[in-house]
Design an enzyme around this catalytic site. Structure first.
Site, PDB file in Angstrom:
ATOM      1  N   ARG A  75      58.817  41.807  50.506  1.00 39.56           N
ATOM      2  CA  ARG A  75      57.393  41.481  50.301  1.00 39.56           C
ATOM      3  C   ARG A  75      57.173  39.966  50.240  1.00 39.56           C
ATOM      4  O   ARG A  75      57.943  39.232  49.631  1.00 39.56           O
ATOM      5  CB  ARG A  75      56.897  42.104  48.995  1.00 39.56           C
ATOM      6  CG  ARG A  75      55.477  41.659  48.656  1.00 39.56           C
ATOM      7  CD  ARG A  75      54.823  42.509  47.618  1.00 39.56           C
ATOM      8  NE  ARG A  75      55.544  42.545  46.359  1.00 39.56           N
ATOM      9  CZ  ARG A  75      55.210  43.336  45.354  1.00 39.56           C
ATOM     10  NH1 ARG A  75      54.176  44.155  45.460  1.00 39.56           N
ATOM     11  NH2 ARG A  75      55.914  43.323  44.240  1.00 39.56           N
ATOM     12  N   ARG A 135      50.076  51.970  31.936  1.00 37.21           N
ATOM     13  CA  ARG A 135      51.501  51.995  32.226  1.00 37.21           C
ATOM     14  C   ARG A 135      52.301  52.581  31.071  1.00 37.21           C
ATOM     15  O   ARG A 135      53.525  52.687  31.163  1.00 37.21           O
ATOM     16  CB  ARG A 135      51.967  50.555  32.430  1.00 37.21           C
ATOM     17  CG  ARG A 135      52.443  50.223  33.816  1.00 37.21           C
ATOM     18  CD  ARG A 135      52.782  48.750  33.787  1.00 37.21           C
ATOM     19  NE  ARG A 135      53.570  48.336  34.900  1.00 37.21           N
ATOM     20  CZ  ARG A 135      53.058  47.838  36.010  1.00 37.21           C
ATOM     21  NH1 ARG A 135      51.770  47.772  36.183  1.00 37.21           N
ATOM     22  NH2 ARG A 135      53.870  47.415  36.958  1.00 37.21           N
ATOM     23  N   LYS A 170      50.753  50.708  45.921  1.00 35.05           N
ATOM     24  CA  LYS A 170      49.505  50.870  45.163  1.00 35.05           C
ATOM     25  C   LYS A 170      48.522  49.751  45.487  1.00 35.05           C
ATOM     26  O   LYS A 170      47.344  49.984  45.756  1.00 35.05           O
ATOM     27  CB  LYS A 170      49.778  50.879  43.647  1.00 35.05           C
ATOM     28  CG  LYS A 170      50.782  51.913  43.197  1.00 35.05           C
ATOM     29  CD  LYS A 170      51.050  51.840  41.698  1.00 35.05           C
ATOM     30  CE  LYS A 170      51.652  50.551  41.212  1.00 35.05           C
ATOM     31  NZ  LYS A 170      53.038  50.293  41.675  1.00 35.05           N
ATOM     32  N   ARG A 226      62.621  46.448  36.642  1.00 34.78           N
ATOM     33  CA  ARG A 226      61.289  47.058  36.774  1.00 34.78           C
ATOM     34  C   ARG A 226      61.409  48.561  37.007  1.00 34.78           C
ATOM     35  O   ARG A 226      60.611  49.332  36.498  1.00 34.78           O
ATOM     36  CB  ARG A 226      60.522  46.389  37.922  1.00 34.78           C
ATOM     37  CG  ARG A 226      60.001  45.011  37.533  1.00 34.78           C
ATOM     38  CD  ARG A 226      59.658  44.181  38.733  1.00 34.78           C
ATOM     39  NE  ARG A 226      58.497  44.669  39.445  1.00 34.78           N
ATOM     40  CZ  ARG A 226      58.177  44.302  40.682  1.00 34.78           C
ATOM     41  NH1 ARG A 226      58.944  43.449  41.336  1.00 34.78           N
ATOM     42  NH2 ARG A 226      57.103  44.777  41.248  1.00 34.78           N
ATOM     43  N   ARG A 248      57.398  36.777  45.197  1.00 42.14           N
ATOM     44  CA  ARG A 248      57.136  36.845  43.755  1.00 42.14           C
ATOM     45  C   ARG A 248      58.452  36.697  42.986  1.00 42.14           C
ATOM     46  O   ARG A 248      59.481  37.209  43.412  1.00 42.14           O
ATOM     47  CB  ARG A 248      56.498  38.211  43.417  1.00 42.14           C
ATOM     48  CG  ARG A 248      55.001  38.199  43.506  1.00 42.14           C
ATOM     49  CD  ARG A 248      54.370  39.558  43.416  1.00 42.14           C
ATOM     50  NE  ARG A 248      54.829  40.441  42.351  1.00 42.14           N
ATOM     51  CZ  ARG A 248      54.278  41.637  42.101  1.00 42.14           C
ATOM     52  NH1 ARG A 248      53.262  42.062  42.825  1.00 42.14           N
ATOM     53  NH2 ARG A 248      54.743  42.397  41.137  1.00 42.14           N
TER      54      ARG A 248
HETATM   55  P1  AP5 Z   1      52.512  46.798  47.347  1.00 41.45           P
HETATM   56  O1  AP5 Z   1      51.242  47.424  47.819  1.00 41.45           O
HETATM   57  O2  AP5 Z   1      52.490  45.365  46.959  1.00 41.45           O
HETATM   58  O3  AP5 Z   1      53.146  47.702  46.177  1.00 41.45           O
HETATM   59  P2  AP5 Z   1      52.682  47.954  44.670  1.00 41.45           P
HETATM   60  O4  AP5 Z   1      52.886  49.403  44.395  1.00 41.45           O
HETATM   61  O5  AP5 Z   1      51.332  47.379  44.429  1.00 41.45           O
HETATM   62  O6  AP5 Z   1      53.817  47.132  43.942  1.00 41.45           O
HETATM   63  P3  AP5 Z   1      53.786  46.058  42.778  1.00 41.45           P
HETATM   64  O7  AP5 Z   1      55.164  45.452  42.784  1.00 41.45           O
HETATM   65  O8  AP5 Z   1      52.649  45.103  42.888  1.00 41.45           O
HETATM   66  O9  AP5 Z   1      53.576  46.962  41.575  1.00 41.45           O
HETATM   67  P4  AP5 Z   1      54.121  46.770  40.198  1.00 41.45           P
HETATM   68  O10 AP5 Z   1      53.516  47.953  39.561  1.00 41.45           O
HETATM   69  O11 AP5 Z   1      55.564  46.599  40.000  1.00 41.45           O
HETATM   70  O12 AP5 Z   1      53.600  45.297  39.821  1.00 41.45           O
HETATM   71  P5  AP5 Z   1      52.292  44.768  39.103  1.00 41.45           P
HETATM   72  O13 AP5 Z   1      51.788  43.651  39.877  1.00 41.45           O
HETATM   73  O14 AP5 Z   1      51.371  45.908  38.761  1.00 41.45           O
HETATM   74  O15 AP5 Z   1      53.615  47.039  48.492  1.00 41.45           O
HETATM   75  C1  AP5 Z   1      54.951  46.541  48.354  1.00 41.45           C
HETATM   76  C2  AP5 Z   1      55.465  46.054  49.736  1.00 41.45           C
HETATM   77  O16 AP5 Z   1      55.564  47.179  50.613  1.00 41.45           O
HETATM   78  C3  AP5 Z   1      54.540  45.058  50.434  1.00 41.45           C
HETATM   79  O17 AP5 Z   1      55.329  44.116  51.105  1.00 41.45           O
HETATM   80  C4  AP5 Z   1      53.733  45.919  51.438  1.00 41.45           C
HETATM   81  O18 AP5 Z   1      53.358  45.173  52.592  1.00 41.45           O
HETATM   82  C5  AP5 Z   1      54.747  47.010  51.788  1.00 41.45           C
HETATM   83  N1  AP5 Z   1      54.127  48.309  52.037  1.00 41.45           N
HETATM   84  C6  AP5 Z   1      53.082  48.870  51.362  1.00 41.45           C
HETATM   85  N2  AP5 Z   1      52.816  50.107  51.842  1.00 41.45           N
HETATM   86  C7  AP5 Z   1      53.728  50.321  52.834  1.00 41.45           C
HETATM   87  C8  AP5 Z   1      53.994  51.432  53.694  1.00 41.45           C
HETATM   88  N3  AP5 Z   1      53.260  52.540  53.630  1.00 41.45           N
HETATM   89  N4  AP5 Z   1      55.020  51.309  54.574  1.00 41.45           N
HETATM   90  C9  AP5 Z   1      55.772  50.188  54.634  1.00 41.45           C
HETATM   91  N5  AP5 Z   1      55.559  49.119  53.854  1.00 41.45           N
HETATM   92  C10 AP5 Z   1      54.564  49.183  52.953  1.00 41.45           C
HETATM   93  O19 AP5 Z   1      52.885  44.285  37.710  1.00 41.45           O
HETATM   94  C11 AP5 Z   1      53.727  43.158  37.620  1.00 41.45           C
HETATM   95  C12 AP5 Z   1      54.127  42.936  36.172  1.00 41.45           C
HETATM   96  O20 AP5 Z   1      52.943  42.688  35.360  1.00 41.45           O
HETATM   97  C13 AP5 Z   1      54.828  44.102  35.459  1.00 41.45           C
HETATM   98  O21 AP5 Z   1      56.208  44.131  35.743  1.00 41.45           O
HETATM   99  C14 AP5 Z   1      54.501  43.780  33.989  1.00 41.45           C
HETATM  100  O22 AP5 Z   1      55.319  42.766  33.509  1.00 41.45           O
HETATM  101  C15 AP5 Z   1      53.087  43.257  34.050  1.00 41.45           C
HETATM  102  N6  AP5 Z   1      52.077  44.337  33.923  1.00 41.45           N
HETATM  103  C16 AP5 Z   1      51.195  44.728  34.881  1.00 41.45           C
HETATM  104  N7  AP5 Z   1      50.419  45.736  34.415  1.00 41.45           N
HETATM  105  C17 AP5 Z   1      50.843  45.992  33.150  1.00 41.45           C
HETATM  106  C18 AP5 Z   1      50.447  46.929  32.157  1.00 41.45           C
HETATM  107  N8  AP5 Z   1      49.478  47.830  32.380  1.00 41.45           N
HETATM  108  N9  AP5 Z   1      51.089  46.919  30.961  1.00 41.45           N
HETATM  109  C19 AP5 Z   1      52.063  46.017  30.715  1.00 41.45           C
HETATM  110  N10 AP5 Z   1      52.504  45.093  31.612  1.00 41.45           N
HETATM  111  C20 AP5 Z   1      51.888  45.087  32.817  1.00 41.45           C
END
Ligand code: AP5
Length: 209
Positions: free
Chosen positions: A122, A88, A13, A166, A155
């Site tokens: 990552r 979420r 994402k 997660r 991270r």
């Molecule tokens: P990446 O693009 O980083 O993936 P992502 O889907 O953005 O994953 P995140 O881990 O950032 O999402 P998340 O939803 O768990 O975490 P968030 O930061 O929102 O890609 C991942 C890897 O794959 C990278 O190394 C990339 O290079 C590689 N890649 C990408 N595309 C590829 C492809 N096509 N092929 C091969 N490789 C590829 O949230 C973190 C924490 O914050 C949560 O756990 C929670 O505690 C809190 N939080 C955030 N939002 C909320 C909310 N709305 N409500 C409550 N708590 C929240």
């Protein structure tokens, strides 16, 4: 365009939101990035949420909703935005629907075994948010950001135990949003297993941009 990106952790994402925000000249709003920025800068918010993020649990709805509502009042979000990682939960989606009418919700689909591979490999550049993968998109020099040469880090929530939690939290609390948005007719499914350039092309086709 007003967009929401849904999908399991590590589905890509953030990677696609960064590229599409550039393509459409609209802000990429990642709640995860906002929380991590506050943790890094040791703000009051950062201190409150650090343990929650490290464990992979969700930050309470009231706090998260207030933060996003405030961000959406900024000038740069008036003509569109990509919300990455919000909503979420159903209460978050309901709060969003009271103030915004969305053009599309993209559901990034990826199997758990791929999620685990992506998250465990990552590496991020904390200052810019640039994301790499040790196998799938490595930096030019191992362990260093391509633009600044600064060190890349893993991270805290990309460690094995937090990843498993997660995924559990995603299934229990976020996956119900797929049916919620499908019922509203705004959901587009996107296979995020292919290589990044292919996923980006498919994303632009789905959104007709
Ligand atoms: P990446 O693009 O980083 O993936 P992502 O889907 O953005 O994953 P995140 O881990 O950032 O999402 P998340 O939803 O768990 O975490 P968030 O930061 O929102 O890609 C991942 C890897 O794959 C990278 O190394 C990339 O290079 C590689 N890649 C990408 N595309 C590829 C492809 N096509 N092929 C091969 N490789 C590829 O949230 C973190 C924490 O914050 C949560 O756990 C929670 O505690 C809190 N939080 C955030 N939002 C909320 C909310 N709305 N409500 C409550 N708590 C929240």
């Amino acid at each position: 365009m007003k967009l929401v990106f849904l999908g399991p952790p590590g589905a890509g994402k953030g990677t696609m939101a960064t590229r599409l925000a550039d393509h459409l000249t609209i802000p990429h709003i990642s709640t995860g990035d906002i929380f991590r920025f506050n943790i890094k800068n040791q703000t009051e918010l950062g201190k409150r949420v650090k343990a929650i993020l490290d464990s992979g649990e969700l930050v309470p709805d009231d706090l998260t909703i207030e933060l996003v509502e405030d961000r959406l009042t900024k000038d740069d979000a008036k003509n569109g935005f990509i919300l990455d990682g919000f909503p979420r939960t159903i209460p978050q989606a309901e709060a969003l629907s009271k103030r915004e009418s969305l053009d599309a919700v993209v559901n990034f689909e990826l199997k758990d075994e791929e999620v685990i591979k992506r998250l465990s490999g990552r590496r991020v550049h904390p200052a810019s948010g640039r994301t790499y993968h040790v196998l799938f998109s490595p930096p030019t020099v191992e362990g260093q950001d391509d633009e600044t040469g600064e060190p890349l880090v893993q991270r805290d929530d990309d460690k094995e135990e937090a990843i498993a939690n997660r995924l559990r939290v995603y299934r229990a609390q976020t996956e119900p949003l797929i049916a919620y948005y499908r019922d509203k007719g705004t959901l587009d499914d996107l296979d995020s297993a292919p290589a990044p350039d292919l996923v980006f092309t498919a994303l632009k086709e789905v959104l007709r941009v």
